[in-house]
Design a protein around this motif. Structure first.
Motif, PDB file in Angstrom:
ATOM      1  N   ALA A 165     -38.088   4.920   9.184  1.00 26.39           N
ATOM      2  CA  ALA A 165     -37.334   5.233  10.398  1.00 26.39           C
ATOM      3  C   ALA A 165     -36.062   5.966  10.008  1.00 26.39           C
ATOM      4  CB  ALA A 165     -36.998   3.961  11.174  1.00 26.39           C
ATOM      5  N   LEU A 166     -35.584   6.798  10.904  1.00 25.45           N
ATOM      6  CA  LEU A 166     -34.331   7.524  10.695  1.00 25.45           C
ATOM      7  C   LEU A 166     -33.447   7.273  11.912  1.00 25.45           C
ATOM      8  CD1 LEU A 166     -34.093  11.191   9.381  1.00 25.45           C
ATOM      9  CD2 LEU A 166     -32.429  10.217  10.954  1.00 25.45           C
ATOM     10  N   SER A 167     -32.226   6.852  11.652  1.00 31.19           N
ATOM     11  CA  SER A 167     -31.310   6.503  12.737  1.00 31.19           C
ATOM     12  C   SER A 167     -30.111   7.439  12.752  1.00 31.19           C
ATOM     13  CB  SER A 167     -30.830   5.055  12.573  1.00 31.19           C
ATOM     14  OG  SER A 167     -29.899   4.720  13.585  1.00 31.19           O
ATOM     15  N   PRO A 168     -30.137   8.469  13.607  1.00 28.83           N
ATOM     16  CA  PRO A 168     -28.986   9.378  13.697  1.00 28.83           C
ATOM     17  C   PRO A 168     -27.828   8.747  14.472  1.00 28.83           C
ATOM     18  CG  PRO A 168     -31.013  10.366  14.564  1.00 28.83           C
ATOM     19  CD  PRO A 168     -31.229   8.895  14.475  1.00 28.83           C
ATOM     20  N   GLY A 169     -26.640   9.268  14.181  1.00 27.06           N
ATOM     21  CA  GLY A 169     -25.482   8.931  14.986  1.00 27.06           C
ATOM     22  C   GLY A 169     -25.255  10.009  16.036  1.00 27.06           C
ATOM     23  N   ILE A 170     -24.005  10.329  16.309  1.00 28.50           N
ATOM     24  CA  ILE A 170     -23.673  11.367  17.278  1.00 28.50           C
ATOM     25  C   ILE A 170     -23.833  12.726  16.599  1.00 28.50           C
ATOM     26  CG2 ILE A 170     -21.914  12.276  18.827  1.00 28.50           C
ATOM     27  CD1 ILE A 170     -22.982   9.466  19.533  1.00 28.50           C
ATOM     28  N   VAL A 171     -24.732  13.542  17.149  1.00 29.75           N
ATOM     29  CA  VAL A 171     -25.086  14.821  16.534  1.00 29.75           C
ATOM     30  C   VAL A 171     -24.922  15.935  17.566  1.00 29.75           C
ATOM     31  CG1 VAL A 171     -26.933  16.143  15.422  1.00 29.75           C
ATOM     32  CG2 VAL A 171     -26.735  13.673  15.003  1.00 29.75           C
ATOM     33  N   ASP A 172     -24.341  17.040  17.142  1.00 31.44           N
ATOM     34  CA  ASP A 172     -24.157  18.192  18.028  1.00 31.44           C
ATOM     35  C   ASP A 172     -25.471  18.978  18.083  1.00 31.44           C
ATOM     36  OD1 ASP A 172     -23.183  20.180  19.625  1.00 31.44           O
ATOM     37  OD2 ASP A 172     -21.793  21.018  18.149  1.00 31.44           O
ATOM     38  N   SER A 173     -26.415  18.414  18.805  1.00 28.28           N
ATOM     39  CA  SER A 173     -27.775  18.952  18.848  1.00 28.28           C
ATOM     40  C   SER A 173     -28.076  19.731  20.124  1.00 28.28           C
ATOM     41  CB  SER A 173     -28.779  17.796  18.746  1.00 28.28           C
ATOM     42  OG  SER A 173     -28.630  16.922  19.853  1.00 28.28           O
ATOM     43  N   GLY A 174     -27.119  19.771  21.038  1.00 21.78           N
ATOM     44  CA  GLY A 174     -27.332  20.354  22.352  1.00 21.78           C
ATOM     45  C   GLY A 174     -27.500  19.302  23.425  1.00 21.78           C
ATOM     46  N   ALA A 175     -27.777  18.068  23.004  1.00 20.00           N
ATOM     47  CA  ALA A 175     -28.005  16.994  23.975  1.00 20.00           C
ATOM     48  C   ALA A 175     -26.742  16.624  24.741  1.00 20.00           C
ATOM     49  CB  ALA A 175     -28.548  15.754  23.253  1.00 20.00           C
ATOM     50  N   TRP A 176     -25.579  16.949  24.177  1.00 20.37           N
ATOM     51  CA  TRP A 176     -24.315  16.583  24.817  1.00 20.37           C
ATOM     52  C   TRP A 176     -23.696  17.735  25.604  1.00 20.37           C
ATOM     53  CZ3 TRP A 176     -23.517  11.490  24.317  1.00 20.37           C
ATOM     54  CH2 TRP A 176     -24.119  10.839  23.236  1.00 20.37           C
ATOM     55  N   ASP A 177     -24.360  18.876  25.661  1.00 19.50           N
ATOM     56  CA  ASP A 177     -23.767  20.058  26.282  1.00 19.50           C
ATOM     57  C   ASP A 177     -23.494  19.869  27.771  1.00 19.50           C
ATOM     58  OD1 ASP A 177     -23.961  21.171  23.809  1.00 19.50           O
ATOM     59  OD2 ASP A 177     -25.507  22.646  24.318  1.00 19.50           O
ATOM     60  N   ALA A 178     -24.261  18.992  28.408  1.00 19.54           N
ATOM     61  CA  ALA A 178     -24.078  18.762  29.840  1.00 19.54           C
ATOM     62  C   ALA A 178     -22.716  18.139  30.165  1.00 19.54           C
ATOM     63  CB  ALA A 178     -25.192  17.870  30.382  1.00 19.54           C
ATOM     64  N   MET A 179     -22.021  17.652  29.140  1.00 20.30           N
ATOM     65  CA  MET A 179     -20.696  17.071  29.359  1.00 20.30           C
ATOM     66  C   MET A 179     -19.649  18.142  29.647  1.00 20.30           C
ATOM     67  SD  MET A 179     -20.556  14.181  26.347  1.00 20.30           S
ATOM     68  CE  MET A 179     -18.997  13.492  26.914  1.00 20.30           C
ATOM     69  N   GLY A 180     -20.000  19.399  29.412  1.00 18.20           N
ATOM     70  CA  GLY A 180     -19.051  20.478  29.646  1.00 18.20           C
ATOM     71  C   GLY A 180     -17.841  20.375  28.734  1.00 18.20           C
ATOM     72  N   SER A 181     -16.656  20.553  29.304  1.00 24.62           N
ATOM     73  CA  SER A 181     -15.437  20.529  28.493  1.00 24.62           C
ATOM     74  C   SER A 181     -15.170  19.150  27.901  1.00 24.62           C
ATOM     75  CB  SER A 181     -14.238  20.971  29.331  1.00 24.62           C
ATOM     76  OG  SER A 181     -14.079  20.112  30.459  1.00 24.62           O
ATOM     77  N   GLY A 182     -15.758  18.121  28.479  1.00 25.44           N
ATOM     78  CA  GLY A 182     -15.576  16.767  27.956  1.00 25.44           C
ATOM     79  C   GLY A 182     -16.249  16.546  26.614  1.00 25.44           C
ATOM     80  N   LYS A 183     -17.188  17.426  26.273  1.00 30.57           N
ATOM     81  CA  LYS A 183     -17.897  17.287  24.992  1.00 30.57           C
ATOM     82  C   LYS A 183     -16.933  17.389  23.809  1.00 30.57           C
ATOM     83  CE  LYS A 183     -20.843  20.154  22.125  1.00 30.57           C
ATOM     84  NZ  LYS A 183     -21.800  21.267  22.054  1.00 30.57           N
ATOM     85  N   ASP A 184     -16.010  18.350  23.854  1.00 30.52           N
ATOM     86  CA  ASP A 184     -15.077  18.539  22.747  1.00 30.52           C
ATOM     87  C   ASP A 184     -14.206  17.302  22.537  1.00 30.52           C
ATOM     88  OD1 ASP A 184     -16.064  21.072  22.289  1.00 30.52           O
ATOM     89  OD2 ASP A 184     -14.504  22.080  23.460  1.00 30.52           O
ATOM     90  N   THR A 185     -13.760  16.715  23.614  1.00 32.12           N
ATOM     91  CA  THR A 185     -12.942  15.504  23.505  1.00 32.12           C
ATOM     92  C   THR A 185     -13.759  14.353  22.944  1.00 32.12           C
ATOM     93  OG1 THR A 185     -11.582  16.200  25.378  1.00 32.12           O
ATOM     94  CG2 THR A 185     -11.532  13.861  24.782  1.00 32.12           C
ATOM     95  N   PHE A 186     -14.985  14.212  23.439  1.00 30.64           N
ATOM     96  CA  PHE A 186     -15.868  13.152  22.954  1.00 30.64           C
ATOM     97  C   PHE A 186     -16.136  13.307  21.464  1.00 30.64           C
ATOM     98  CE2 PHE A 186     -20.449  11.951  22.290  1.00 30.64           C
ATOM     99  CZ  PHE A 186     -20.237  10.580  22.249  1.00 30.64           C
ATOM    100  N   PHE A 187     -16.433  14.522  21.038  1.00 32.83           N
ATOM    101  CA  PHE A 187     -16.702  14.768  19.622  1.00 32.83           C
ATOM    102  C   PHE A 187     -15.459  14.509  18.774  1.00 32.83           C
ATOM    103  CE2 PHE A 187     -20.607  17.824  19.738  1.00 32.83           C
ATOM    104  CZ  PHE A 187     -21.380  16.773  20.215  1.00 32.83           C
TER     105      PHE A 187
END
Length: 232
Positions: A165-187
């Motif tokens: 099994a492989l367990s990723p953490g928070i990855v900039d894969s495109g899955a978070w793009d829907a957050m808009g400008s909030g993505k940068d703050t979250f990252f």
């Protein structure tokens, strides 16, 4: 190396597919949506192909196995989320989440284990939520945690076929793009909190996946690729 890659048409899956192809391998992309699969295959080139496969439908898994034939590795990145407070959860959504992460992988093992070549393996994706449960993510935590135990159990039952099994953490894969400008703050907040001091990239996860596929002395293991995020 011939690899069946389920839910690999974009993001992390695409990165894994590209790495396999660069190594001279062959990729069979699988998923429920033919259009997405065809678009990904066109971008990846002639060593890529596709098959429709629904982890919630055993007959489609059986049919895909018959169509594909022998493979070296089976990799499933599939996920179907049922997030929200327990009091608001829909039973159908919860079952779909287990289909993607637990029941589907068991059925993949059932139908594809006889087709896995010597030295081959199964690789199932878990996720950091299993080790950092939070309100509203009970189903995600449970299904991801189950993947880790499933890898151990199948590694024993299917031996000498390897299962990891492989367990990723928070990855900039495109899955978070829907957050808009909030993505940068979250990252930024994620990076400041974890020991690696950054978020992950699809290339980080792809490199880890290739390692698990090619190292024939690793089985029954969950590899955490989360920048240490589960520790804090």
């Amino acid at each position: 190396m011939r690899v069946l890659l389920i839910s690999g048409a974009s993001g992390i899956g695409r990165a894994i597919a590209s790495d396999i192809l660069e190594r001279g391998g062959e990729v069979v992309l699988a998923g429920r949506r033919r259009e997405s699969l065809d678009a990904a295959v066109e971008l990846l080139g002639p060593k890529a192909s596709s098959v429709v496969l629904d982890l919630a439908d055993e007959s489609s898994i059986e049919a895909a196995a018959a169509e594909i034939g022998a493979v070296d590795h089976v990799v499933s990145l599939a996920a179907d989320h049922a997030n929200g407070p327990v009091g608001d959860l829909d039973a159908g959504d919860v079952r779909s989440a287990f289909d993607a992460k637990v029941i589907g992988p068991i059925l993949l093992a059932k139908h594809f284990a006889p087709l896995v070549e010597e030295g081959g393996s199964f690789l199932f994706f878990s996720g950091v939520a299993a080790w950092k449960p939070a309100p509203g993510l009970s189903v995600m935590a449970t299904t991801n945690g189950a993947v880790a135990f499933l890898a151990e159990a199948l590694a024993v039952e299917l031996a000498p076929i390897r299962v990891n099994a492989l367990s990723p953490g928070i990855v900039d894969s495109g899955a978070w793009d829907a957050m808009g400008s909030g993505k940068d703050t979250f990252f930024a907040n994620t990076a400041s909190a974890n020991p690696a001091r950054r978020v992950g990239l699809p290339s980080d996860i792809a490199a880890a996946a290739i390692s698990l596929l090619t190292n024939t002395f690793v089985t029954g293991t969950t590899l955490h690729v989360d920048g240490g995020g589960r520790l804090v």
